[in-house]
Design a protein around this motif. Structure first.
Motif, PDB file in Angstrom:
ATOM      1  N   THR A 115      60.962  18.938   7.413  1.00 48.98           N
ATOM      2  CA  THR A 115      61.107  17.349   8.506  1.00 48.98           C
ATOM      3  C   THR A 115      60.025  16.647   8.307  1.00 48.98           C
ATOM      4  N   MET A 116      60.211  15.656   8.340  1.00 49.34           N
ATOM      5  CA  MET A 116      59.689  14.178   7.878  1.00 49.34           C
ATOM      6  C   MET A 116      59.170  13.568   9.629  1.00 49.34           C
ATOM      7  N   ASP A 117      58.020  13.042   9.897  1.00 44.83           N
ATOM      8  CA  ASP A 117      57.842  12.871  11.190  1.00 44.83           C
ATOM      9  C   ASP A 117      58.722  11.040  11.129  1.00 44.83           C
ATOM     10  N   ILE A 118      59.806  11.122  12.226  1.00 42.70           N
ATOM     11  CA  ILE A 118      60.149  10.103  12.646  1.00 42.70           C
ATOM     12  C   ILE A 118      59.485   8.716  12.584  1.00 42.70           C
ATOM     13  N   ASP A 119      58.253   8.734  13.627  1.00 43.55           N
ATOM     14  CA  ASP A 119      57.539   7.780  13.448  1.00 43.55           C
ATOM     15  C   ASP A 119      56.647   7.202  12.050  1.00 43.55           C
ATOM     16  N   LEU A 120      56.839   8.154  10.844  1.00 45.36           N
ATOM     17  CA  LEU A 120      55.792   8.264   9.913  1.00 45.36           C
ATOM     18  C   LEU A 120      57.167   7.879   8.726  1.00 45.36           C
ATOM     19  N   ILE A 121      58.731   8.210   9.536  1.00 43.46           N
ATOM     20  CA  ILE A 121      59.573   7.146   8.511  1.00 43.46           C
ATOM     21  C   ILE A 121      59.617   5.669   8.225  1.00 43.46           C
ATOM     22  N   ILE A 132      56.327 -10.302  -0.939  1.00 44.64           N
ATOM     23  CA  ILE A 132      56.926 -10.204  -2.453  1.00 44.64           C
ATOM     24  C   ILE A 132      56.853  -9.342  -2.654  1.00 44.64           C
ATOM     25  N   CYS A 133      55.115  -9.079  -3.113  1.00 42.36           N
ATOM     26  CA  CYS A 133      54.750  -7.517  -3.166  1.00 42.36           C
ATOM     27  C   CYS A 133      55.195  -6.202  -3.505  1.00 42.36           C
ATOM     28  N   PHE A 134      55.856  -6.200  -2.411  1.00 41.16           N
ATOM     29  CA  PHE A 134      56.618  -4.667  -1.965  1.00 41.16           C
ATOM     30  C   PHE A 134      58.218  -4.489  -2.602  1.00 41.16           C
ATOM     31  N   PRO A 135      58.255  -3.837  -2.818  1.00 42.78           N
ATOM     32  CA  PRO A 135      59.884  -3.046  -3.452  1.00 42.78           C
ATOM     33  C   PRO A 135      60.583  -2.898  -1.978  1.00 42.78           C
ATOM     34  N   THR A 136      61.725  -2.833  -2.146  1.00 39.81           N
ATOM     35  CA  THR A 136      63.073  -3.303  -1.154  1.00 39.81           C
ATOM     36  C   THR A 136      63.028  -1.996  -0.799  1.00 39.81           C
ATOM     37  N   THR A 137      63.154  -1.304   0.203  1.00 32.96           N
ATOM     38  CA  THR A 137      63.033  -0.154   1.181  1.00 32.96           C
ATOM     39  C   THR A 137      65.114  -0.122   1.495  1.00 32.96           C
ATOM     40  N   ARG A 138      65.562   0.564   1.070  1.00 38.40           N
ATOM     41  CA  ARG A 138      67.389   0.254   0.468  1.00 38.40           C
ATOM     42  C   ARG A 138      67.959   2.032   0.911  1.00 38.40           C
ATOM     43  N   LEU A 139      66.675   3.160   1.476  1.00 35.03           N
ATOM     44  CA  LEU A 139      67.640   4.062   1.222  1.00 35.03           C
ATOM     45  C   LEU A 139      66.246   5.764   1.542  1.00 35.03           C
ATOM     46  N   ILE A 140      66.669   6.501   3.098  1.00 36.05           N
ATOM     47  CA  ILE A 140      66.285   6.802   2.787  1.00 36.05           C
ATOM     48  C   ILE A 140      67.084   8.368   2.568  1.00 36.05           C
ATOM     49  N   CYS A 141      65.839   9.937   2.482  1.00 35.55           N
ATOM     50  CA  CYS A 141      66.476  11.177   1.872  1.00 35.55           C
ATOM     51  C   CYS A 141      66.226  12.510   2.574  1.00 35.55           C
ATOM     52  N   LEU A 142      66.931  13.117   3.062  1.00 39.36           N
ATOM     53  CA  LEU A 142      66.770  14.351   3.173  1.00 39.36           C
ATOM     54  C   LEU A 142      67.303  15.295   2.749  1.00 39.36           C
ATOM     55  N   GLU A 143      66.860  16.731   3.019  1.00 38.22           N
ATOM     56  CA  GLU A 143      67.443  17.554   2.179  1.00 38.22           C
ATOM     57  C   GLU A 143      67.529  18.889   2.900  1.00 38.22           C
ATOM     58  N   ASN A 144      69.021  19.004   3.035  1.00 30.75           N
ATOM     59  CA  ASN A 144      69.307  20.567   3.886  1.00 30.75           C
ATOM     60  C   ASN A 144      69.989  21.143   3.775  1.00 30.75           C
ATOM     61  N   ARG A 152      63.944  26.661   4.993  1.00 35.55           N
ATOM     62  CA  ARG A 152      64.659  26.048   7.022  1.00 35.55           C
ATOM     63  C   ARG A 152      65.215  25.021   7.068  1.00 35.55           C
ATOM     64  N   CYS A 153      66.140  24.643   7.861  1.00 30.47           N
ATOM     65  CA  CYS A 153      66.994  24.066   8.509  1.00 30.47           C
ATOM     66  C   CYS A 153      66.865  22.951   9.218  1.00 30.47           C
ATOM     67  N   LEU A 154      67.980  21.757   9.185  1.00 30.51           N
ATOM     68  CA  LEU A 154      67.509  20.575  10.237  1.00 30.51           C
ATOM     69  C   LEU A 154      68.505  20.502  11.205  1.00 30.51           C
ATOM     70  N   SER A 155      68.233  20.343  12.313  1.00 32.20           N
ATOM     71  CA  SER A 155      69.389  20.256  12.859  1.00 32.20           C
ATOM     72  C   SER A 155      70.129  18.752  13.462  1.00 32.20           C
ATOM     73  N   ALA A 156      71.439  19.619  13.939  1.00 33.47           N
ATOM     74  CA  ALA A 156      72.490  18.076  13.910  1.00 33.47           C
ATOM     75  C   ALA A 156      71.278  16.700  14.577  1.00 33.47           C
ATOM     76  N   GLU A 157      70.477  17.505  15.217  1.00 30.31           N
ATOM     77  CA  GLU A 157      70.222  16.447  16.105  1.00 30.31           C
ATOM     78  C   GLU A 157      68.869  15.036  15.754  1.00 30.31           C
ATOM     79  N   TYR A 158      68.245  16.327  14.643  1.00 32.71           N
ATOM     80  CA  TYR A 158      67.399  15.331  13.980  1.00 32.71           C
ATOM     81  C   TYR A 158      67.756  14.823  12.609  1.00 32.71           C
ATOM     82  N   THR A 159      68.693  14.899  12.267  1.00 24.71           N
ATOM     83  CA  THR A 159      69.775  14.216  11.269  1.00 24.71           C
ATOM     84  C   THR A 159      69.931  12.362  11.673  1.00 24.71           C
ATOM     85  N   ASP A 160      70.524  13.058  12.759  1.00 25.01           N
ATOM     86  CA  ASP A 160      70.874  11.875  13.855  1.00 25.01           C
ATOM     87  C   ASP A 160      69.888  11.047  14.061  1.00 25.01           C
TER      88      ASP A 160
END
Length: 357
Positions: A115-121, A132-144, A152-160
């Motif tokens: 997992t990645m900590d939700i607050d860090l994401i 305007i110096c920042f790239p634009t965030t458009r996507l989050i990727c997980l691996e399960n 290790r497995c990511l739970s449905a609750e975490y993914t939600d």
């Protein structure tokens, strides 16, 4: 001469079964680039149903599948994707999202469980209106399941939770589900529930399921229509691909049920390794078919030397770093193979003690 071969390098080394070969020989085919291959259409329809998505698309590999998904979500060069620092997309896919798509990876630390900590994401999400110096965030990727974390497995609750965070900030969520069926079996949760929050998901058919090739992408009809164009751009459009899809359909029908046995054998392997003095593994962290173990520093053998010794006995595996080795179980590895592997490792370490004495 060693006649026995136990291939634990990866679950990608599985061989097509006789049922798969028969299905390939008798597959009904047409030109899939033109959209008429019936075997491909059948597989894609079934996989969309299993994943609870509107549509699906067969592509040659998992790396291409993830690349297509990231680029479809991030169509503007200079976009940014948030993903784990030990994710497969970030480490093992040749930097394709950047070199081909111009997408910037912003990594967040993966925890031991993948997992990645939700607050860090959330902290990693850029506000394009702030600077305007920042790239634009458009996507989050997980691996399960999470390969580099030992399957290790990511739970449905975490993914939600991650899915809700993505929606809150107007982002998309992609799941690299190369071993999503392993996660489903281990957690006892249907695949469609595990990926419910995702806008797109990939599922490899040639790892634990044992098909000769191929990965499925699933998502909305609009998303898959765009992904189909990118598949063609990247050279992934194939003609009579129904030959492969027919084998993949057999893999889904016959081998998902074997994953539980793979996980059980992986647990036996982990417990056996943990009982060998000089090795370290925590069996409680072995949730699916991947086992990592460490060679303790007081043992006078490196991972390279141990792997070479095992190869002399027909056992093949891969190093994952200094004094760390990875074993991966698949349905063509028997419990006898597991016990044989443990006995060979024990003999290798015993021989070191005899030399020292």
């Amino acid at each position: 001469m060693v006649t026995r071969r136990v291939d634990l390098r990866s679950d990608t080394v599985t061989k097509p079964t006789e049922a798969m070969r028969a299905a390939m020989a008798h597959a009904e085919v047409d030109d899939d680039v033109l959209g008429y291959d019936p075997s491909a259409a059948h597989l894609e329809s079934e996989m969309a149903r299993i994943m609870g998505k509107e549509a699906a698309l067969f592509v040659p590999s998992g790396t291409m599948a993830n690349l297509i998904c990231v680029l479809t979500h991030c169509q503007i060069r200079g976009s940014e994707v948030i993903l784990g620092d030990y994710s497969h997309i970030h480490i093992y896919e040749n930097g394709g999202i950047s070199t081909i798509g111009g997408v910037h990876p912003r990594t967040v630390k993966n925890n031991d469980d993948g997992t990645m900590d939700i607050d860090l994401i959330e902290e990693a999400i850029r506000d394009p209106n702030f600077d305007i110096c920042f790239p634009t965030t458009r996507l989050i990727c997980l691996e399960n399941s999470h390969a580099h974390s030992g399957g290790r497995c990511l739970s449905a609750e975490y993914t939600d939770q991650v899915g809700e965070l993505a929606k809150k900030h107007g982002l998309k969520l992609h799941i690299d589900g190369a071993r999503i069926f392993n996660a489903s079996v281990a957690l006892g949760v249907p695949v469609h529930r595990l990926v419910k929050a995702a806008d797109s998901v990939t599922a490899c058919l040639s790892k634990g399921l044992g098909a000769p090739a191929g990965t499925i992408i699933a998502g909305s009809k609009t998303f898959i229509a765009k992904a189909r164009i990118l598949r063609k751009t990247l050279g992934g459009g194939m003609r009579q691909v129904g030959v492969l899809c027919a084998a993949a359909m057999v893999a889904v029908e016959e081998n998902v049920g074997k994953l539980e046995s793979d996980h059980r054998k992986a647990k036996i392997l982990a417990e056996g390794l943990n009982n060998i003095k000089g090795l370290k593994v925590d069996p409680t962290t072995v949730e699916t078919n991947i086992v990592y173990f460490d060679i303790l520093k007081d043992v006078c053998i490196t991972e390279v030397e141990l792997l070479k010794n095992l190869e002399e006995h027909g056992i093949h595996a891969m190093a994952e770093g200094p004094r760390k080795i990875r074993f991966v179980i698949h349905h063509q590895i028997s419990e006898s193979d597991v016990q044989y592997t443990l006995s060979c490792i024990q003999k290798a370490l015993n021989s070191l003690k005899n030399i020292a004495n």
